[in-house]
Design a protein around this motif. Sequence first.
Motif, PDB file in Angstrom:
ATOM      1  N   ASN A 182       0.815  -1.216   0.000  1.00 36.39           N
ATOM      2  CA  ASN A 182       0.000   0.000   0.000  1.00 36.39           C
ATOM      3  C   ASN A 182       0.846   1.262   0.000  1.00 36.39           C
ATOM      4  N   SER A 183       2.161   1.071  -0.121  1.00 35.13           N
ATOM      5  CA  SER A 183       3.060   2.218  -0.094  1.00 35.13           C
ATOM      6  C   SER A 183       2.878   3.053  -1.354  1.00 35.13           C
ATOM      7  N   LYS A 184       2.730   4.344  -1.171  1.00 27.94           N
ATOM      8  CA  LYS A 184       2.601   5.262  -2.300  1.00 27.94           C
ATOM      9  C   LYS A 184       3.582   6.412  -2.124  1.00 27.94           C
ATOM     10  N   PRO A 185       4.096   6.933  -3.235  1.00 31.71           N
ATOM     11  CA  PRO A 185       4.985   8.095  -3.116  1.00 31.71           C
ATOM     12  C   PRO A 185       4.281   9.237  -2.405  1.00 31.71           C
ATOM     13  N   PRO A 186       4.985   9.955  -1.538  1.00 31.84           N
ATOM     14  CA  PRO A 186       4.345  11.035  -0.781  1.00 31.84           C
ATOM     15  C   PRO A 186       3.811  12.170  -1.638  1.00 31.84           C
ATOM     16  N   ARG A 229      10.558   1.880  -0.437  1.00 32.70           N
ATOM     17  CA  ARG A 229       9.199   1.624   0.070  1.00 32.70           C
ATOM     18  C   ARG A 229       9.051   2.128   1.502  1.00 32.70           C
ATOM     19  N   ARG A 230      10.033   1.864   2.355  1.00 39.71           N
ATOM     20  CA  ARG A 230       9.926   2.275   3.756  1.00 39.71           C
ATOM     21  C   ARG A 230      10.056   3.789   3.910  1.00 39.71           C
ATOM     22  N   LEU A 231      10.883   4.405   3.097  1.00 45.24           N
ATOM     23  CA  LEU A 231      10.973   5.871   3.135  1.00 45.24           C
ATOM     24  C   LEU A 231       9.651   6.482   2.692  1.00 45.24           C
ATOM     25  N   HIS A 232       9.067   5.939   1.647  1.00 36.84           N
ATOM     26  CA  HIS A 232       7.759   6.429   1.201  1.00 36.84           C
ATOM     27  C   HIS A 232       6.712   6.283   2.301  1.00 36.84           C
TER      28      HIS A 232
END
Length: 703
Positions: free
Chosen positions: A155-159, A261-264
């Motif tokens: 579910n990770s999306k770019p900020p 992914r984790r940074l996003h």
Amino acid sequence: MDPSQLTRITGGQPHPMGATSDGLGVNFAVFSANATRIELCLFDAKGRKELRRFDLPECTDEIWHGYLPDAQPGLVYGYRAHGPYDPQNGHRFNPHKLLLDPYARQLNGQVHWSNALFGYRMNHSRLDLSFDRRDSAPAMPKAIVADETPFNWGNSKPPATSWNDTTIYEVHVRGVSMQREDLRQPLRGTCAALADPRFIEHLQRLGVTAVELLPVYAFLQDHFLTERGLRNYWGYSTLSYFAPEPAYLMQHPNELRQAIRRLHAAGIEVILDVVYNHTCEGNEMGPTLSWRGLDNASYYRLIPGDERYYINDTGCGNTVNMSHPRVLQMVTDSLRYWAASYGVDGFRFDLGVTLGREGNGYDPGAGFFDVILQDPVLSRLKLISEPWDIGPDGYQLGNHPPGFSEWNDKFRDTTRRYWRGDEGMRGDMAARLCGSRDIFDRRHRRPWSSVNYVASHDGFTLADIVSYDGSHNEANGEGGNDGHSENYSHNWGEEGPTQDAQVLETRGRVQRALLASALLSDGTPMLLAGDEFGNSQDGNNNAYCQDNPLSWLDWTQAQSDQGRALSRYVGRLIALRRAHASVRSARYGDAGKELAPGIAAIAWFDAAGAHLDAPAWESAQERVMGLRRAAQRPDGEVDVTLLLMNPTHEPVAFDLPEPALSWSVELDSATLAPAAPLQEGPIEVAAHSLVLLARSEPTGDAP
């Protein structure tokens, strides 16, 4: 499958470029306009033994291609290109040299320096006009057919942070974690360390919204450095435009994807520093590793009339020929690959002027810019240019097309000089604080076009700006002749480390003033990793070859009382930036427009609270100034701030300008006191310090 059992090759397709598996086999496609024959060479899994060769059977529109039935991801391969060896006419084909696929997604091994890597015979009287017949394969890395199974982004999306809300943190993948004692040794210096929760929490405490990573794709350990026992640390010597640097991975490229992914997920964007202006092959005396052997005359800009030699607008020996459609395709394919496959949010283009050069020089309407800005994927990313190179008319700050932001070295130099106390800097500093509208307010560009920084990887760290009068690059082995000759730095009484309390106090004040200038100015602020806790490089302003504790971030400094206090200060500055629309204007607009009664968008004052007139601006000796800015917030209220700046050696009492407002002191860089209402009367600003005031009650609607 054992590569030696692959017995036939069919025509395949000219697209996509590179090696592409469809589950039943692998398609190979590589560009060369001038080759007469290209061989595909297959190796064992370790890349040590060549097992099979196949001629690519088809050439369509200068794309050589073939399809290997039954081949699978993991296959190790390279190319050999046949054609004329005629350096004086730009051709350097030598089939004895194994060539890396320009589209390789993953690498096996590394370059092992050997004379066999050169297409000519070293020490021959005819130099590069001679021809070398030694096989370079044992010294070469090989390409691996990558497993392109889609990565699970969950579910990770770019900020998708707006430019106006962006604060960039420039960081080196290896250097940020090599001295992290709280990490297991295998993780240190790798992409996986970027995903460590403690590092991400550090970024969140600061409030930065994007990390800008120095080059992460594969680069060469240059021969002249290895001979000196040094290493290419920064990575600006590209070996592959698609493959991650193997030294940054423990096992698999997905480690970089996992970090992104984790940074996003933490609300932090990822910007890659990319180097498309030159390659690691250097000038005519350099090695033959990939592009030179595949089609030297197409991939590089050569001197007209004497194609033996390379145009060197980059200072690195060669210049990539962005005017050639297949070369431009390679660059844009690379950008789209990193955006689509790795989910990156933007790019910082090293020597961006070179990318905009056509036959007649730099052109803001060059093909490179046009292709990027019309692309439905790339045009929506954050695009940052380093707006210079060493070629003719190579300084092009402010002359990039809308859609690009630019590293603003005038902000860097002006800010350093102003807080050093140089004369005649008040007017220039005023322009930099207001988004350098004298440079960027054209073609409907926005203040975010100016990337404001006081330190970057290239030059002194913030701590060294206030600790050294000159550079100390002896460890580079170049006799101290490398790096910037003018740093606009000052040691404030003693060169390098000191125990003198007064010197340390002054250095601390100037550091905090420099940080505040970058983070409270219109534009896009950029912070060099480690500056938030006082990281030093011992006065080295060109640490490109220092892959050691000199360049690695010293996290023990971050845990010291001084380091913690400075990090909290940076976090407070970024929070103030978020809270006050007036210190990060979204548009240039009319500086004189009243947004509230008697309150213009921008107004300048002297210490007596009087408007600065033309003679005051022209006075070289006058340094102190006040900047009042106003901006309308989304809720309709008008945000008003007053920045009082004193770069002199003595405290200065400022009378507050009319109209009288109820102010609160949001920041005093000298005392670091918490925000508090301002009592009546003048406000004293300490030496080498600034104070930020904010209107503490509504001013009313804009007229």
